[in-house]
Structure formats: structure tokens, C-alpha cells
Motif scaffolding. Structure first.
Motif, PDB file in Angstrom:
ATOM      1  N   ALA A   4      99.229 136.523  17.597  1.00 58.37           N
ATOM      2  CA  ALA A   4      98.191 135.549  17.890  1.00 58.37           C
ATOM      3  C   ALA A   4      98.683 134.604  18.975  1.00 58.37           C
ATOM      4  CB  ALA A   4      97.831 134.766  16.634  1.00 58.37           C
ATOM      5  N   THR A   5      97.759 134.186  19.830  1.00 62.75           N
ATOM      6  CA  THR A   5      98.111 133.244  20.884  1.00 62.75           C
ATOM      7  C   THR A   5      97.174 132.060  20.814  1.00 62.75           C
ATOM      8  OG1 THR A   5      96.653 134.355  22.458  1.00 62.75           O
ATOM      9  CG2 THR A   5      98.938 135.086  22.391  1.00 62.75           C
ATOM     10  N   ARG A  14      96.003 125.417  10.886  1.00 56.75           N
ATOM     11  CA  ARG A  14      96.078 126.755  11.469  1.00 56.75           C
ATOM     12  C   ARG A  14      95.296 127.693  10.549  1.00 56.75           C
ATOM     13  NH1 ARG A  14     102.501 126.662  11.387  1.00 56.75           N
ATOM     14  NH2 ARG A  14     101.857 125.909   9.338  1.00 56.75           N
ATOM     15  N   VAL A  16      93.585 131.364   9.612  1.00 58.34           N
ATOM     16  CA  VAL A  16      93.577 132.816   9.791  1.00 58.34           C
ATOM     17  C   VAL A  16      92.452 133.395   8.934  1.00 58.34           C
ATOM     18  CG1 VAL A  16      94.797 134.958   9.263  1.00 58.34           C
ATOM     19  CG2 VAL A  16      95.991 133.105  10.429  1.00 58.34           C
ATOM     20  N   ARG A  38      89.835 126.172  16.044  1.00 56.91           N
ATOM     21  CA  ARG A  38      90.070 127.550  16.441  1.00 56.91           C
ATOM     22  C   ARG A  38      90.689 128.307  15.280  1.00 56.91           C
ATOM     23  NH1 ARG A  38      94.783 129.817  17.438  1.00 56.91           N
ATOM     24  NH2 ARG A  38      93.865 131.237  18.959  1.00 56.91           N
ATOM     25  N   CYS A  39      90.581 129.616  15.333  1.00 61.63           N
ATOM     26  CA  CYS A  39      91.245 130.427  14.313  1.00 61.63           C
ATOM     27  C   CYS A  39      91.562 131.789  14.900  1.00 61.63           C
ATOM     28  CB  CYS A  39      90.375 130.563  13.062  1.00 61.63           C
ATOM     29  SG  CYS A  39      88.840 131.448  13.307  1.00 61.63           S
ATOM     30  N   THR A  40      92.336 132.542  14.170  1.00 65.05           N
ATOM     31  CA  THR A  40      92.653 133.919  14.542  1.00 65.05           C
ATOM     32  C   THR A  40      92.119 134.836  13.459  1.00 65.05           C
ATOM     33  OG1 THR A  40      94.678 133.214  15.681  1.00 65.05           O
ATOM     34  CG2 THR A  40      94.490 135.540  15.098  1.00 65.05           C
ATOM     35  N   TYR A  42      92.204 138.641  11.988  1.00 63.30           N
ATOM     36  CA  TYR A  42      92.931 139.908  11.992  1.00 63.30           C
ATOM     37  C   TYR A  42      92.056 140.980  11.369  1.00 63.30           C
ATOM     38  CZ  TYR A  42      97.213 137.441  13.231  1.00 63.30           C
ATOM     39  OH  TYR A  42      98.156 136.696  13.876  1.00 63.30           O
ATOM     40  N   ASN A 160      85.289 131.956  20.760  1.00 60.38           N
ATOM     41  CA  ASN A 160      86.369 132.002  21.747  1.00 60.38           C
ATOM     42  C   ASN A 160      86.112 131.014  22.871  1.00 60.38           C
ATOM     43  OD1 ASN A 160      87.160 133.412  24.597  1.00 60.38           O
ATOM     44  ND2 ASN A 160      88.774 133.687  23.070  1.00 60.38           N
ATOM     45  N   THR A 165      89.178 130.848  19.816  1.00 63.29           N
ATOM     46  CA  THR A 165      89.283 131.802  18.709  1.00 63.29           C
ATOM     47  C   THR A 165      89.466 133.208  19.248  1.00 63.29           C
ATOM     48  OG1 THR A 165      87.988 130.451  17.197  1.00 63.29           O
ATOM     49  CG2 THR A 165      87.979 132.817  16.794  1.00 63.29           C
ATOM     50  N   GLU A 166      90.271 134.011  18.543  1.00 55.33           N
ATOM     51  CA  GLU A 166      90.513 135.374  19.010  1.00 55.33           C
ATOM     52  C   GLU A 166      90.603 136.353  17.854  1.00 55.33           C
ATOM     53  OE1 GLU A 166      94.281 135.640  20.980  1.00 55.33           O
ATOM     54  OE2 GLU A 166      95.272 134.365  19.505  1.00 55.33           O
ATOM     55  N   VAL A 168      92.621 139.754  16.617  1.00 59.39           N
ATOM     56  CA  VAL A 168      93.862 140.497  16.827  1.00 59.39           C
ATOM     57  C   VAL A 168      93.871 141.697  15.885  1.00 59.39           C
ATOM     58  CG1 VAL A 168      96.381 140.404  16.725  1.00 59.39           C
ATOM     59  CG2 VAL A 168      95.090 138.397  17.492  1.00 59.39           C
TER      60      VAL A 168
END
Length: 378
Positions: A4-5, A14, A16, A38-40, A42, A160, A165-166, A168
Motif C-alpha cells: 500500500a502507498t 489507518r 484497511v 483514505r483507506c486501502t 485488499y 481515490n 484511496t487505492e 491493492v
């Protein structure tokens, strides 16, 4: 596994999200749009790879009235129209819906050909072979549709753009908690620990796997497998039809000309197929094509778009979504179990989950506590 970036804003947890289906994507969008977080996400295969990319996208204002899901559905239905404008979703549209009873013997005798001079039942747009009765199930005031995968992707693109946000690629395999406080400190992805303060499990019918690493997680989340096929008649249809007879197939015409046909669900079971690798049975797809051609002269020569598809709808023990904080692990949440109403209820579900994470309570949906995973621990 890709890492994650991106930087988490100062003072923000943080976050997820395990699963990049429509519920996880909606949660991510509302975290970004409503709370600047923001979040990631998966996901083993990427955004909308399961039911969120293969569902019908049918939306009904009041079909859940009288149940605990009724308020969630009504709030979501209104949000869909606003989101279509905000997210520039050209797949969203209003349409009508009818229930049509068919004489199975007449359908077989007709062989997929309407008798000369036959007239469709009043208020029926295209179902004309063996139709003997109908009743309205909704007007353009109460029925709409949206393309589920495009909605999922739009949620993520906007998240995003708003907060970085992304998505992965990776398989979430566990959570890491502080040995004293029990608070979430990380999530295990493909054997590696990723720092996290909040983890949301939105893995659809695969959420049952999380019960092995989260004691308070509901243990029985089942999947109900549906097959579907896309067919394209000569004109764009504007009326969804729920047939009564011939196995009760359902037809959802889309604005791009495709007609989504589904029926004949398998019995609910614990899902052992992997995301993105769900078997499509050719005989099940052919059965859908055959029944489509049998009930409508317009579908008789419709082009079959692709080889069909299948997906598992997430089902809970009591038929209601399970959303909220997971008992026993601070910072761990779950959001799944929406059954056939996942696309419909995704806007308010994501907004409520985001509000719960950001503020500790939910005001955007009344009686949200009815969906708490605590109900399975009683």
C-alpha cells in the motif's frame, strides 16, 4: 503482493478494507467523501470481481418494507439517483417492473413463436408467449437499475480522487492486535503484516473465512450461487419482468441494450470456490437462454453476449446483513450478508459504516444496530 502507498492524514486512523466489492467500495467512498479519510482495499482479484460485477443491478424502493432492511433500502434508493449524478453513472435509469404468469403448456406448444395475431397483455412490453396474467410490481417512481461493476469502480475512482484511496491485490489472512489493549494494530496480507488501526471485513460470501482469525466474527456466512446470461434483442427494452412458471426466471433489461437473465439458484452453502474462479456451468447458462427464447418472440433471436456467468450472493443465518463492530476486537468491523439486495443497499450501507468508523455512531440509517454482529453472539 504489492504494498500500500500513500500517506494517512494526520489524526486519521489507518483504514484497511478486506474486499473490493460494492460494499467495501461504498464504505471507502463515504470515508473519503464524508470524512476525509483514505483507506486501502485488499482484494484477491480486484474491484467487483464477484457478485458486485456480475449481479443484475436491480433497485426497488419499497420491496423490503416491513422488514429491518426497509429503511436501509429506502435511504439507499434515494442515494442511488444522487450518486448517479455525482459519479456520472450513465448506466443508472428508471424503469417499470411486471410479474407475468405463463402457461407452461402453451409455451411448450408454441415452441418459442407467438401465434399470429397474438396481443401482449395490457401493460406488458415484450413478454408475449404463453403469458396469461400479469400484475404491476413497480413504476418508474419505485424501480431503477444501475450497472453494478461500473458503480463499484466509480465509488473507488472517486475515493481515490478525493483521498488517495487505492485497491491493492492481495489476500487478507488475519488481523494483528495489541497484546494488552486488544486494539487492531495491523492486518496480515499474503503473509506480511500491514499497519492498520481499523480493519473492515467486506469479503461477501468469503467472510466466513475471517471467523478463523476473529473470534467475534459470525461463523456461518453462506453463498447462494446464481447463474446469469446477457442477451441482446433488436431494441432496447424498458420493463423488468419476474415470470411465474418455468422456474420463475427474472429479466432485467439494461439501457445499453443487454437483457440480464437469471434464475435457478443453487442451495446456500459455505463457499469453497476462490474469488474470480467461480465455475460457470454451461448447462445452467443454456437453460437460461432456452427459457428466454421460449417466453418472448423478441428474445427468440436475441444475440447471446458471452458464455454466461455465475456468482455467490452472501447469505446470513437470519437473512439480514451483518454490519458493525466485531465483538472482542477493537477496531475490527464487518459488512456483508446483503443477499440479492447488495447493489441496492450499498450506498446507505457504506455511508453508515463510514460514519460508524469515523464518529462511533450511525445517524444516516435508523435502527442500524439491528444489523450488528452481536446478535450472533447471544
Amino acid at each position: 503482493m504489492a504494498s500500500a502507498t500513500g500517506d494517512t492524514p494526520a489524526g486519521k486512523p489507518r483504514v484497511v478494507i478486506a474486499g473490493a466489492g460494492v460494499i467495501g467500495a461504498s464504505t471507502a467512498y463515504h470515508l473519503a467523501a464524508n470524512h476525509g479519510m483514505r483507506c486501502t482495499l485488499y482484494d484477491q482479484k480486484g474491484a467487483g470481481c464477484a457478485a458486485s460485477g456480475k449481479a443484475g443491478g436491480f433497485l426497488a424502493l419499497d420491496w423490503c418494507d416491513g422488514s429491518p432492511v426497509g429503511e436501509l433500502a429506502r435511504v439507499s434508493f434515494a442515494m442511488h439517483e444522487e450518486l448517479a449524478k455525482t459519479l456520472s453513472l450513465d448506466s443508472y435509469r428508471r424503469l417499470t417492473c411486471e410479474a407475468v404468469a405463463v402457461d407452461e403448456r402453451a409455451v411448450v406448444a408454441a415452441g418459442g413463436v407467438a401465434k399470429p395475431g397474438n396481443k401482449k397483455l395490457e401493460s406488458i412490453e415484450w413478454a408475449d408467449i404463453g403469458a396469461v396474467a400479469s400484475r404491476p410490481m413497480g413504476t418508474e417512481e419505485t424501480i431503477a437499475q444501475v450497472h453494478p461493476k461500473r458503480l463499484t469502480e466509480a465509488f473507488l475512482d472517486a475515493a481515490n480522487a478525493k483521498a488517495g484511496t487505492e485497491v491493492v491485490l492481495g489476500k487478507v489472512e488475519g488481523v494483528v492486535t495489541h497484546e494488552v489493549t486488544g486494539e487492531v494494530t495491523g492486518v496480515v496480507v499474503d503473509g506480511e503484516t500491514v499497519p492498520a488501526d481499523v480493519v473492515v471485513v467486506a469479503m461477501g460470501p468469503w467472510t466466513h473465512r475471517a471467523s478463523t482469525w476473529a473470534p467475534g466474527m459470525p461463523k456461518v456466512i453462506l453463498g447462494q450461487k446464481y447463474h446469469a446470461v446477457l442477451m441482446r434483442p433488436e431494441r432496447v427494452l424498458t420493463q423488468a419482468v419476474f415470470f411465474q412458471g418455468l422456474g420463475d426466471p427474472e429479466f432485467y433489461p439494461r439501457g445499453d441494450g443487454d437483457v440480464y437473465v437469471c434464475a435457478y439458484p443453487d442451495s446456500p452453502n459455505v463457499v469453497d470456490e476462490e474469488p474470480g474462479e467461480v465455475e460457470v456451468r454451461p448447462d445452467a447458462v443454456q437453460r437460461l437462454v432456452d427459457v428466454a427464447r421460449a417466453v418472448s418472440s423478441e428474445m427468440k433471436n436475441a444475440e447471446v453476449n458471452g458464455s454466461g456467468q455465475s456468482c455467490h450472493l452472501p447469505i446470513t443465518q437470519d437473512g439480514m446483513p451483518v454490519m458493525g463492530a466485531v465483538p472482542g476486537t477493537n477496531g475490527l468491523y464487518v459488512a456483508t450478508g446483503h443477499s440479492c439486495w447488495g447493489i441496492l443497499n450499498s450506498p446507505a450501507s457504506g455511508a453508515a459504516m463510514a460514519e460508524l468508523i469515523a464518529t462511533g455512531s450511525v445517524t444516516c440509517v435508523k435502527n442500524f444496530d439491528a444489523f450488528s454482529p452481536k446478535r450472533f453472539a447471544r
